[in-house]
Scaffold this motif. Structure first.
Motif, PDB file in Angstrom:
ATOM      1  N   GLN A   1       2.242  -5.792  -1.454  1.00 24.40           N
ATOM      2  CA  GLN A   1       1.514  -4.519  -1.446  1.00 24.40           C
ATOM      3  C   GLN A   1       0.858  -4.221  -2.795  1.00 24.40           C
ATOM      4  OE1 GLN A   1       4.518  -5.170  -0.327  1.00 24.40           O
ATOM      5  NE2 GLN A   1       5.211  -3.711   1.253  1.00 24.40           N
ATOM      6  N   ARG A   2       1.415  -4.813  -3.831  1.00 16.81           N
ATOM      7  CA  ARG A   2       0.872  -4.573  -5.169  1.00 16.81           C
ATOM      8  C   ARG A   2      -0.555  -5.122  -5.289  1.00 16.81           C
ATOM      9  NH1 ARG A   2       0.621  -1.271  -9.475  1.00 16.81           N
ATOM     10  NH2 ARG A   2       0.309  -2.420 -11.428  1.00 16.81           N
TER      11      ARG A   2
ATOM     12  N   ASP B   1      -2.938  -4.978  -3.043  1.00  9.92           N
ATOM     13  CA  ASP B   1      -3.850  -3.942  -2.571  1.00  9.92           C
ATOM     14  C   ASP B   1      -3.957  -2.796  -3.571  1.00  9.92           C
ATOM     15  OD1 ASP B   1      -4.266  -5.369  -0.205  1.00  9.92           O
ATOM     16  OD2 ASP B   1      -2.528  -4.440   0.765  1.00  9.92           O
ATOM     17  N   GLU B   2      -2.833  -2.490  -4.223  1.00  4.86           N
ATOM     18  CA  GLU B   2      -2.844  -1.398  -5.198  1.00  4.86           C
ATOM     19  C   GLU B   2      -3.780  -1.695  -6.363  1.00  4.86           C
ATOM     20  OE1 GLU B   2       1.846  -0.153  -4.424  1.00  4.86           O
ATOM     21  OE2 GLU B   2       1.170  -0.760  -6.425  1.00  4.86           O
ATOM     22  N   VAL B   3      -3.659  -2.880  -6.949  1.00  2.00           N
ATOM     23  CA  VAL B   3      -4.478  -3.176  -8.128  1.00  2.00           C
ATOM     24  C   VAL B   3      -5.941  -3.398  -7.755  1.00  2.00           C
ATOM     25  CG1 VAL B   3      -2.562  -4.053  -9.513  1.00  2.00           C
ATOM     26  CG2 VAL B   3      -3.894  -5.645  -8.101  1.00  2.00           C
TER      27      VAL B   3
ATOM     28  N   GLY C   1      -7.448  -1.665  -5.593  1.00  2.00           N
ATOM     29  CA  GLY C   1      -7.948  -0.301  -5.552  1.00  2.00           C
ATOM     30  C   GLY C   1      -8.177   0.269  -6.943  1.00  2.00           C
ATOM     31  N   VAL C   2      -7.272  -0.024  -7.865  1.00  2.00           N
ATOM     32  CA  VAL C   2      -7.395   0.472  -9.234  1.00  2.00           C
ATOM     33  C   VAL C   2      -8.683  -0.015  -9.881  1.00  2.00           C
ATOM     34  CG1 VAL C   2      -6.425   0.294 -11.565  1.00  2.00           C
ATOM     35  CG2 VAL C   2      -4.922   0.774  -9.636  1.00  2.00           C
TER      36      VAL C   2
ATOM     37  N   ALA D   1     -11.399  -2.956  -3.733  1.00  2.00           N
ATOM     38  CA  ALA D   1     -10.735  -2.911  -2.424  1.00  2.00           C
ATOM     39  C   ALA D   1     -11.683  -3.283  -1.292  1.00  2.00           C
ATOM     40  CB  ALA D   1     -10.142  -1.518  -2.197  1.00  2.00           C
TER      41      ALA D   1
ATOM     42  N   SER E   1     -12.210  -7.240  -1.075  1.00  2.00           N
ATOM     43  CA  SER E   1     -11.005  -8.062  -1.258  1.00  2.00           C
ATOM     44  C   SER E   1     -11.050  -9.352  -0.447  1.00  2.00           C
ATOM     45  CB  SER E   1      -9.760  -7.265  -0.877  1.00  2.00           C
ATOM     46  OG  SER E   1      -9.803  -6.880   0.493  1.00  2.00           O
TER      47      SER E   1
ATOM     48  N   ALA F   1      -7.465  -6.863 -12.658  1.00  2.00           N
ATOM     49  CA  ALA F   1      -6.500  -6.660 -11.566  1.00  2.00           C
ATOM     50  C   ALA F   1      -5.332  -7.634 -11.698  1.00  2.00           C
ATOM     51  CB  ALA F   1      -7.198  -6.835 -10.215  1.00  2.00           C
TER      52      ALA F   1
ATOM     53  N   ASP G   1       2.527  -4.916 -13.501  1.00  2.00           N
ATOM     54  CA  ASP G   1       2.780  -3.664 -14.215  1.00  2.00           C
ATOM     55  C   ASP G   1       3.352  -3.964 -15.606  1.00  2.00           C
ATOM     56  OD1 ASP G   1       2.866  -0.926 -14.611  1.00  2.00           O
ATOM     57  OD2 ASP G   1       4.852  -0.701 -13.722  1.00  2.00           O
TER      58      ASP G   1
END
Length: 313
Positions: free
Chosen positions: A118-119, A121-123, A125-126, A130, A133, A151, A157
């Protein structure tokens, strides 16, 4: 072999001691020592061929020092378990297989570092990718590749970010975005090392500067001190009879009609001279030297590549 759990940012320092790298008889990096601490953006500056990229490669274990040491949080990079949890780095935004999609590239990195899917997709987006992708990286612009590299750097993190020219290829909005990102990373207590040739951006985002030239460390200090200690006094003047002021100050004054600049003389002294010689001044404004001005002067004797004026070429 050990690493650090996420969000222990304040403990992670990059520490170089006597760092030296020879290629044959050439010292690319020569007895360089510094500490890059958490909670600030440290700008890393140097002309082409200065040893800047070599130093970053040494930090990341991509090259082996001839002598000296460099550690991240007290460990050599190669001794960090699941290194993406500790250090995120971008040295070459183009170093991605063109046939992979952005998501697949990050998923591969995540799987190798024990990072949840899931990370990815998070990065994405950051960094604003997105919506693309599923596209192959070979069709990305340089700016999009830069965003993908960032990304990847954020994927674990990490407490440390090392970025080499991350603003190359970014448009104005992208540069503003990365400026805010780096500032927020530092404010969270992370250690940020940023290399860039964009002096105006460095002036806006960096708290501290390292300057290297011909493999030697030339400066290691807060950005304000870097400018104030080395910047020449420059005062902008405007008014009548400035030709008299020019005659009094000689080469220190660069006057054109009713406007000009004076170097190496304080505004107070210029005001005194104006009063003494009945010169009417409409403007007397001290101008602070820029990071670019000071940097250019500092590295002048340490340039690998020197330019000639066109008329002399």
């Amino acid at each position: 072999m050990c690493g650090y759990p996420a969000r222990t940012y304040g403990r992670i320092v990059i520490d170089a001691q006597g760092l030296t790298k020879h290629y044959g008889r050439t010292a690319a990096v020569d007895e360089v020592s510094f500490r890059v601490g958490p909670g600030r953006v440290t700008g890393f500056l140097g002309p082409n061929g200065s040893g800047k990229s070599t130093t970053m490669r040494l930090i990341l274990g991509l090259d082996t020092p001839t002598r000296g040491t460099v550690t991240v949080g007290g460990l050599r990079f190669r001794d960090l378990a699941r290194s993406l949890h500790v250090v995120g780095a971008v040295l070459d935004a183009g170093d991605v297989l063109a046939g992979r999609t952005a998501a697949a590239h990050l998923a591969m990195l995540a799987a190798g570092n024990g990072i949840r899917r899931q990370r990815v997709d998070e990065v994405l987006g950051v960094v604003g990718l997105a919506d693309v992708s599923g596209r192959r990286v070979g069709g990305f612009s340089l700016g999009m590749r830069q965003r993908l590299g960032i990304a990847a750097a954020l994927l674990g993190d990490p407490g440390v970010l090392i970025l080499d020219e991350p603003m190359n290829g970014l448009d104005t909005e992208g540069i503003r975005w990365i400026r805010r990102l780096l500032r927020s990373m530092a404010d969270e207590g992370r250690t940020v090392l940023l290399s860039s040739h964009l002096m105006s951006e460095m002036e806006l985002v960096a708290d501290h500067l390292l300057v290297i030239g011909a493999g030697r460390l030339l400066a290691d200090e807060p950005i304000g001190e870097f400018v104030s200690r080395r910047g020449e006094s420059v005062v902008r003047v405007r008014g009548e009879r400035l030709n008299v002021l020019s005659a009094v100050l000689g080469a220190r004054a660069d006057i054109h009609g009713e406007i000009g600049v004076v170097r190496g003389v304080s505004a107070r002294e210029i005001g005194r001279l104006a009063l003494e010689h009945a010169i009417v001044l409409e403007e007397l404004t001290p101008v602070q030297a820029s990071v670019e001005d000071v940097f250019t002067e500092l590295v002048a004797a340490h340039q690998q590549y020197r330019h000639q004026h066109w008329e002399n070429a």
